[in-house]
Design a protein around this motif. Structure first.
Motif, short mmCIF file in Angstrom:
data_model
loop_
_atom_site.label_atom_id
_atom_site.label_comp_id
_atom_site.label_asym_id
_atom_site.label_seq_id
_atom_site.Cartn_x
_atom_site.Cartn_y
_atom_site.Cartn_z
N GLN A 1 39.25 47.14 38.63
CA GLN A 1 39.92 45.84 38.55
C GLN A 1 39.64 45.19 37.21
O GLN A 1 38.60 45.42 36.59
N SER A 2 40.58 44.35 36.74
CA SER A 2 40.37 43.60 35.51
C SER A 2 41.08 42.27 35.62
O SER A 2 41.98 42.09 36.45
N VAL A 3 40.66 41.31 34.80
CA VAL A 3 41.21 39.97 34.83
C VAL A 3 41.56 39.55 33.41
O VAL A 3 40.75 39.72 32.50
N SER A 4 42.75 38.99 33.23
CA SER A 4 43.18 38.50 31.91
C SER A 4 43.43 37.01 31.96
O SER A 4 44.14 36.53 32.85
N PHE B 1 36.64 30.04 34.17
CA PHE B 1 36.69 31.49 34.35
C PHE B 1 37.41 31.84 35.64
O PHE B 1 37.08 31.31 36.71
N CYS B 2 38.36 32.75 35.52
CA CYS B 2 39.02 33.31 36.67
C CYS B 2 38.25 34.58 37.07
O CYS B 2 37.75 35.30 36.19
N ALA B 3 38.15 34.87 38.36
CA ALA B 3 37.41 36.05 38.81
C ALA B 3 38.07 36.64 40.03
O ALA B 3 38.70 35.93 40.82
N VAL B 4 37.92 37.95 40.18
CA VAL B 4 38.51 38.65 41.31
C VAL B 4 37.48 39.56 41.94
O VAL B 4 36.62 40.12 41.27
N CYS C 1 46.04 33.14 34.70
CA CYS C 1 45.12 34.20 35.11
C CYS C 1 45.94 35.30 35.77
O CYS C 1 46.68 35.03 36.72
N ASN C 2 45.79 36.51 35.26
CA ASN C 2 46.41 37.67 35.88
C ASN C 2 45.35 38.72 36.15
O ASN C 2 44.41 38.87 35.36
N TYR C 3 45.49 39.44 37.24
CA TYR C 3 44.52 40.48 37.55
C TYR C 3 45.26 41.79 37.77
O TYR C 3 46.46 41.82 38.05
N SER C 4 44.53 42.86 37.61
CA SER C 4 45.10 44.17 37.87
C SER C 4 44.26 44.86 38.93
O SER C 4 43.09 45.18 38.69
N TYR C 5 44.84 45.00 40.10
CA TYR C 5 44.23 45.75 41.20
C TYR C 5 45.28 45.87 42.28
O TYR C 5 45.92 44.89 42.63
N GLY C 6 45.46 47.04 42.80
CA GLY C 6 46.55 47.28 43.74
C GLY C 6 46.27 46.86 45.16
O GLY C 6 47.19 46.73 45.95
N GLY C 7 45.03 46.63 45.50
CA GLY C 7 44.68 46.33 46.88
C GLY C 7 44.48 44.84 47.12
O GLY C 7 44.84 43.99 46.30
N ARG D 1 33.72 46.78 48.50
CA ARG D 1 32.82 45.65 48.18
C ARG D 1 32.48 45.67 46.70
O ARG D 1 31.34 45.65 46.30
N ARG D 2 33.48 45.70 45.87
CA ARG D 2 33.22 45.73 44.44
C ARG D 2 32.69 44.37 43.97
O ARG D 2 32.93 43.34 44.57
N ALA D 3 32.01 44.43 42.84
CA ALA D 3 31.41 43.22 42.29
C ALA D 3 32.49 42.29 41.74
O ALA D 3 33.60 42.71 41.42
N LEU D 4 32.15 41.03 41.65
CA LEU D 4 33.04 40.03 41.09
C LEU D 4 33.29 40.33 39.62
O LEU D 4 32.35 40.52 38.85
N THR D 5 34.57 40.41 39.25
CA THR D 5 34.97 40.68 37.87
C THR D 5 35.56 39.42 37.28
O THR D 5 36.47 38.83 37.87
N PHE D 6 35.06 39.03 36.11
CA PHE D 6 35.48 37.79 35.46
C PHE D 6 36.43 38.05 34.30
O PHE D 6 36.37 39.09 33.64
N GLY D 7 37.28 37.06 34.05
CA GLY D 7 38.05 37.04 32.82
C GLY D 7 37.19 36.54 31.68
O GLY D 7 36.03 36.16 31.88
N SER D 8 37.76 36.50 30.49
CA SER D 8 36.99 36.12 29.30
C SER D 8 36.82 34.61 29.15
O SER D 8 36.08 34.16 28.28
#
Lengths: 114, 114
Positions: free
Chosen positions: A2-5, A90-93, A23-29, A99-106
Motif C-alpha cells: 500500500q502507498s499514500v500520496s 498526514f493521511c494514512a491507510v 489524499c490518494n491511496y493505492s491498495y486493491g482491498g 493486519r498491515r502497518a499504518l502507512t503515511f503520506g508525506s
C-alpha cells in the motif's frame, strides 16, 4: 504494497478561507483511512478516521473527509480555517488484510495567515 | 490516563555509535509500533511488537532492532549509526483486540547523528 500520496506539500491560506487537502491511496482491498495532525511542537494526533458506513466522516475542530472508493481518495476539508489550524497534516491507510502497518503520506504543511 | 511516553526527547550521537530509545505505551495498550520521521517526510514504519515478539517489519536494515518487555514497554536500538539515521523516532501504541489500525503517538525522540 500500500502507498499514500498527498498532492499538496505546502498550502498557505488566509483565515476564513476554505481548505481541501488531497489524499490518494493505492491498495486493491479494504482499508481503514485516517487523517492525523501534528501541531508545532506537539505529537501526532488523530483528526478523523473512516472504517465503514457513511463515506463522509466528521472529525474534531470542524474537519471532515470524504471517502470516494472509485477514486481511491480520502480528501480532507474544512469550510473556514483558523490561525490555530496551522500544522502538518498526514493521511494514512491501514489495509485490513494481513493486519498491515499504518502507512503515511508525506504530509501537507498548512500555514494559515491571520 | 497517561499517554504514550518516550525518552530521551533529544540526543546527539556520532557516526558508528549505538543508541537505545525507550517507550511506554498508553495504559491498556499491548502493541507498540516504531516509526522514523525524517525532516519534511511522513512517518515510516520500522517494526511492531506484540507479546514481546516482532510481528511486522518495514523496510529497515538489521541495524534497527527492538524489544518489548512484559509490561508492554519497548526499546528501539540502532547500531552503527549513519548520518542518515538523523530523524524523529516515534513510538505508537494500540490494542490488539479490535485492532483498527488507529495509533496513539508519543512526542518522539529526536536523534541527531554527527
Amino acid at each position: 504494497a500500500q502507498s499514500v500520496s498527498q498532492h499538496n506539500h505546502h498550502v498557505i491560506l488566509s483565515e476564513a478561507a476554505s481548505l481541501e487537502l488531497g489524499c490518494n491511496y493505492s491498495y486493491g482491498g479494504t482499508v481503514n483511512l485516517f487523517w492525523y495532525v501534528q501541531y508545532p511542537g506537539q505529537h501526532l494526533q488523530l483528526l478523523l478516521k473512516y472504517f465503514s458506513g457513511d463515506p463522509l466522516v466528521k472529525g474534531i475542530k470542524g474537519f471532515e473527509a470524504e471517502f470516494i472508493k472509485s477514486k481511491f481518495s480520502f480528501n480532507l476539508r474544512k469550510p473556514s480555517v483558523q490561525w490555530s489550524d496551522t500544522a502538518e497534516y498526514f493521511c494514512a491507510v491501514n489495509a485490513l488484510t494481513g493486519r498491515r502497518a499504518l502507512t503515511f503520506g508525506s504530509g501537507t504543511r498548512l500555514q494559515v495567515q491571520p | 490516563d497517561a499517554g504514550v511516553t518516550q525518552s530521551p526527547t533529544h540526543l546527539i550521537k556520532t557516526r558508528g555509535q549505538q543508541v537505545t530509545l525507550r517507550c511506554s505505551p498508553k495504559s491498556g495498550h499491548d502493541t507498540v509500533s516504531w516509526y522514523q520521521q525524517a525532516l519534511g517526510q511522513g512517518p515510516q514504519f520500522i517494526f511492531q511488537y506484540y507479546e514481546e515478539e516482532e510481528r511486522q517489519r518495514g523496510n529497515f536494515p538489521d541495524r534497527f532492532s527492538g524489544h518489548q518487555f512484559p509490561n508492554y514497554s519497548s526499546e528501539l536500538n540502532v547500531n552503527a549509526l549513519l548520518l542518515g539515521d538523523s530523524a524523529l523516532y516515534l513510538c505508537a501504541s494500540s490494542r490488539l483486540a479490535g485492532d483498527t489500525g488507529e495509533l496513539f503517538f508519543g512526542e518522539g525522540s529526536r536523534l541527531t547523528v554527527l
